[in-house]
Design a protein around this motif. Structure first.
Motif, mmCIF file in Angstrom:
data_model
loop_
_atom_site.group_PDB
_atom_site.id
_atom_site.type_symbol
_atom_site.label_atom_id
_atom_site.label_comp_id
_atom_site.label_asym_id
_atom_site.label_seq_id
_atom_site.Cartn_x
_atom_site.Cartn_y
_atom_site.Cartn_z
ATOM 1 N N ILE A 9 0.879 -1.169 0.000
ATOM 2 C CA ILE A 9 0.000 0.000 0.000
ATOM 3 C C ILE A 9 0.917 1.219 0.000
ATOM 4 C CG2 ILE A 9 -1.774 1.246 1.268
ATOM 5 C CD1 ILE A 9 -2.521 -1.556 2.501
ATOM 6 N N MET A 11 1.350 5.232 -0.868
ATOM 7 C CA MET A 11 0.683 6.519 -1.100
ATOM 8 C C MET A 11 1.755 7.557 -1.453
ATOM 9 S SD MET A 11 -2.469 5.622 -0.208
ATOM 10 C CE MET A 11 -3.537 6.897 0.387
ATOM 11 N N LEU A 17 -3.035 6.630 -4.145
ATOM 12 C CA LEU A 17 -2.628 5.239 -3.973
ATOM 13 C C LEU A 17 -2.069 4.702 -5.288
ATOM 14 C CD1 LEU A 17 -2.750 2.607 -2.200
ATOM 15 C CD2 LEU A 17 -5.024 2.238 -3.184
ATOM 16 N N VAL A 33 -3.255 -3.343 -5.629
ATOM 17 C CA VAL A 33 -1.976 -2.851 -5.143
ATOM 18 C C VAL A 33 -0.887 -3.789 -5.668
ATOM 19 C CG1 VAL A 33 -2.944 -1.716 -3.107
ATOM 20 C CG2 VAL A 33 -2.174 -4.100 -2.927
ATOM 21 N N TRP A 104 -1.307 6.358 -10.304
ATOM 22 C CA TRP A 104 -1.584 6.904 -8.979
ATOM 23 C C TRP A 104 -3.041 7.356 -8.976
ATOM 24 C CZ3 TRP A 104 1.930 6.462 -5.165
ATOM 25 C CH2 TRP A 104 3.263 6.244 -5.519
#
Length: 131
Positions: A9, A11, A17, A33, A104
């Motif tokens: 995960i 960011m 994400l 992911v 993203w």
């Protein structure tokens, strides 16, 4: 049979994400992911760093375990997936290996993408994304 897997995960500074579009089964064509199966004798941390580098071209520092999910696979396999928070430390983002694309995504955009089953619920339930 249970297959150990890991997911990252990741960011960015804008709160987006990192997702990859799966290029192969399971989940081909779905967004998830970065991550995958551990190799024999591989630690979660080493496997996560390897999978992220192979799929995204990025190097990461592995952080805390965010949560665990179990997903059915073909032939009675159960994928046991441990998702970890991770931070980019280097590299250049580019889809590779099993990833057909990467992007993203702002949390509000996730509901509009074809995601792997249960991903949005898991990330929200673990407090990674806003409810």
């Amino acid at each position: 049979m249970r297959v150990n897997c890991v997911g990252a995960i990741i960011m960015d500074a804008a709160g987006r994400l990192l997702l990859v579009k799966r290029g192969h089964p399971p989940g081909m064509g779905l967004w998830s992911v970065p991550g995958g199966r551990l190799e024999a004798g591989e630690s979660d941390e080493a496997g996560l760093r390897r999978e992220v580098l192979e799929e995204t071209g990025l190097r990461v520092e592995v952080g805390a375990l965010a949560g665990l999910v179990e997903r059915p696979g073909p032939g009675g396999v159960t994928y046991v997936i441990r998702d970890y928070l991770a931070t980019v430390t280097g590299g250049t983002a580019a889809a590779g290996d099993d990833a057909a694309e990467l992007r993203w995504c702002a949390p509000g955009d996730l509901a509009r993408l074809p995601l792997t089953e249960g991903l949005l619920d898991a990330l929200t339930g673990w407090g990674v994304l806003p409810a």
